[in-house]
Design a protein around this motif. Structure first.
Motif: not given
Length: 293
Positions: A7, A36, A38, A54, A56, A76-77, A79-80, A82
């Motif tokens: 990420g 991802r 962010v 991809n 956010t 954010v990462l 909680e994803s 991923e």
């Protein structure tokens, strides 16, 4: 060998649109795509920023500072679910090679106790300033190896490390947040690798360009040692630092702001206090940077 999913977190205040556009393009051109990305807008709506699918965008209503903004992106990462490792980049930086992400993946996959990878920062001419090399003997910026610090402009974290150590100290706002996180990582037994082949191009700037530089640098340094050093080392570290500051200072106004920050750091709370173990002090000493300088 299983490769970690990557990420990316980028924090911007919206005042470097051309640099940010170039950075996002350099992220997109990597030969291994990020799972991802962010983009955090510190007190900026990000309305005029075009991003890939991809990416956010997370606009914040207030400026949380660099560590606070990055924490939002890391959450954010996390909680994803991923991402196994995260790369954080300054919004005025640029990835000049297209294999940076692949190299980061391979380094983390090769060593499960590798917690932080520090990039080499170089200006547009390829020059790396001494203050950008995370060791005391900074004469050779191409010397790779384990270190006790990393640069905030370009680095990568293991997500399992962050789960153990916690995130950035958001209350620092600006200055010495890297040291606080690095010392926690080392105390938990993680490694920090300086990898000069990973390059973030960054304009040659002075940290004193920020109006709060002197005050926050002093306040946060005092907070750092109060939080992280064994009690006998606190006066030693601060004594050495005061002496170096007096020798190096070239601005009476800056010195006055620095002293105000120092007093603020002494008088204000800095919890939580979790001093490093003496074996971590010894480990840092063997790595060439005892925590008194």
């Amino acid at each position: 060998m299983s490769l970690p999913r990557l990420g990316v977190v980028i924090v911007t205040m919206g005042n470097r649109p051309r640099e940010l556009e170039a950075l996002l393009a350099s992220v997109e051109k990597q030969d291994v795509p990020a799972a991802r990305v962010v983009l955090i807008g510190n007190a900026t709506p990000l309305d005029g920023v075009d991003v890939a699918e991809n990416v956010t965008k997370v606009p914040l209503g207030e400026n949380l500072g660099c560590p606070g903004g990055r924490n939002v992106g890391l959450e954010v990462l996390r909680e994803s679910g991923e991402v196994d490792a995260v790369i954080e980049l300054d919004d005025d930086g640029l990835l000049v090679a297209d294999d940076v992400f692949r190299t980061v993946q391979l380094l983390f996959a090769a060593d499960p106790r590798l917690g932080i990878i520090g990039f080499r920062v170089a200006d547009e001419h390829g020059h790396t300033e001494r203050r950008w090399v995370p060791r005391l003997r900074a004469d050779d910026p191409m010397r790779r190896g384990l270190v006790t610090a990393f640069l905030g402009g370009g680095h990568a974290f293991s997500m399992p490390m962050l789960e153990e150590t916690g995130l950035w100290p958001s209350e620092f706002f600006f200055g010495h947040e890297e040291s606080d996180l690095a010392w926690r990582a080392l105390d938990a037994g993680w490694k920090i690798l300086y990898e000069p082949e990973l390059v973030l191009q960054h304009p040659k700037t002075s940290p004193a360009r920020h109006a709060v530089h002197y005050r926050f640098t002093a306040r946060n340094r005092v907070w750092l040692v109060r939080r992280r050093l064994p009690a006998p080392l606190i006066p030693v570290h601060l004594g050495v630092w005061i002496l170096l500051t007096l020798v190096r200072s070239r601005s009476l106004a800056g010195l006055g702001a620095w002293w105000g920050g120092f007093v603020e750091g002494v008088r204000t709370p800095c919890a939580p206090r979790r001093p490093m173990r003496w074996r971590t002090v010894w480990r840092m000493t063997r790595l060439g940077r005892p925590p008194i300088v």
